[in-house]
Design a protein around this motif. Sequence first.
Motif, PDB file in Angstrom:
ATOM      1  N   UNK A  12       0.851  -1.204  -0.051  1.00  0.00           N
ATOM      2  CA  UNK A  12      -0.149   0.084  -0.005  1.00  0.00           C
ATOM      3  C   UNK A  12       0.912   1.262   0.069  1.00  0.00           C
ATOM      4  N   UNK A  13       0.209   2.221  -0.485  1.00  0.00           N
ATOM      5  CA  UNK A  13       1.072   3.572  -0.609  1.00  0.00           C
ATOM      6  C   UNK A  13       0.040   4.820  -0.707  1.00  0.00           C
ATOM      7  N   UNK A  14       0.523   6.004  -0.346  1.00  0.00           N
ATOM      8  CA  UNK A  14      -0.459   7.083  -0.645  1.00  0.00           C
ATOM      9  C   UNK A  14      -0.057   7.723  -1.969  1.00  0.00           C
ATOM     10  N   UNK A  15      -0.991   8.241  -2.581  1.00  0.00           N
ATOM     11  CA  UNK A  15      -0.606   9.038  -3.931  1.00  0.00           C
ATOM     12  C   UNK A  15      -1.409  10.554  -3.905  1.00  0.00           C
ATOM     13  N   UNK A  16      -0.873  11.133  -4.697  1.00  0.00           N
ATOM     14  CA  UNK A  16      -1.548  12.691  -4.829  1.00  0.00           C
ATOM     15  C   UNK A  16      -2.908  12.509  -5.365  1.00  0.00           C
ATOM     16  N   UNK A  17      -3.780  13.121  -4.809  1.00  0.00           N
ATOM     17  CA  UNK A  17      -5.217  13.268  -5.213  1.00  0.00           C
ATOM     18  C   UNK A  17      -5.225  13.233  -7.059  1.00  0.00           C
ATOM     19  N   UNK A  18      -4.475  14.090  -7.633  1.00  0.00           N
ATOM     20  CA  UNK A  18      -4.472  14.153  -8.938  1.00  0.00           C
ATOM     21  C   UNK A  18      -4.062  12.836  -9.545  1.00  0.00           C
ATOM     22  N   UNK A  19      -3.111  12.021  -9.078  1.00  0.00           N
ATOM     23  CA  UNK A  19      -2.733  10.813  -9.536  1.00  0.00           C
ATOM     24  C   UNK A  19      -3.882   9.800  -9.492  1.00  0.00           C
TER      25      UNK A  19
END
Length: 58
Positions: A12-19
Amino acid sequence: MTMGKEPNPNVSTRVLLERKTKIEAIATKTGRNLSQVLHEAIALYLGEKDASTVGAML
């Protein structure tokens, strides 16, 4: 001990909302789910898949 295939590990990871929005749009447009799009993106990044076959994993 269970014999057979081991389950794939979870990452799991966090990504920018735009991505995330772009990935969801690709999934919707191609009729795949988010996980399928991410699997393909990782395979492309690792050189395990040719970019000319993008979208062929339905």
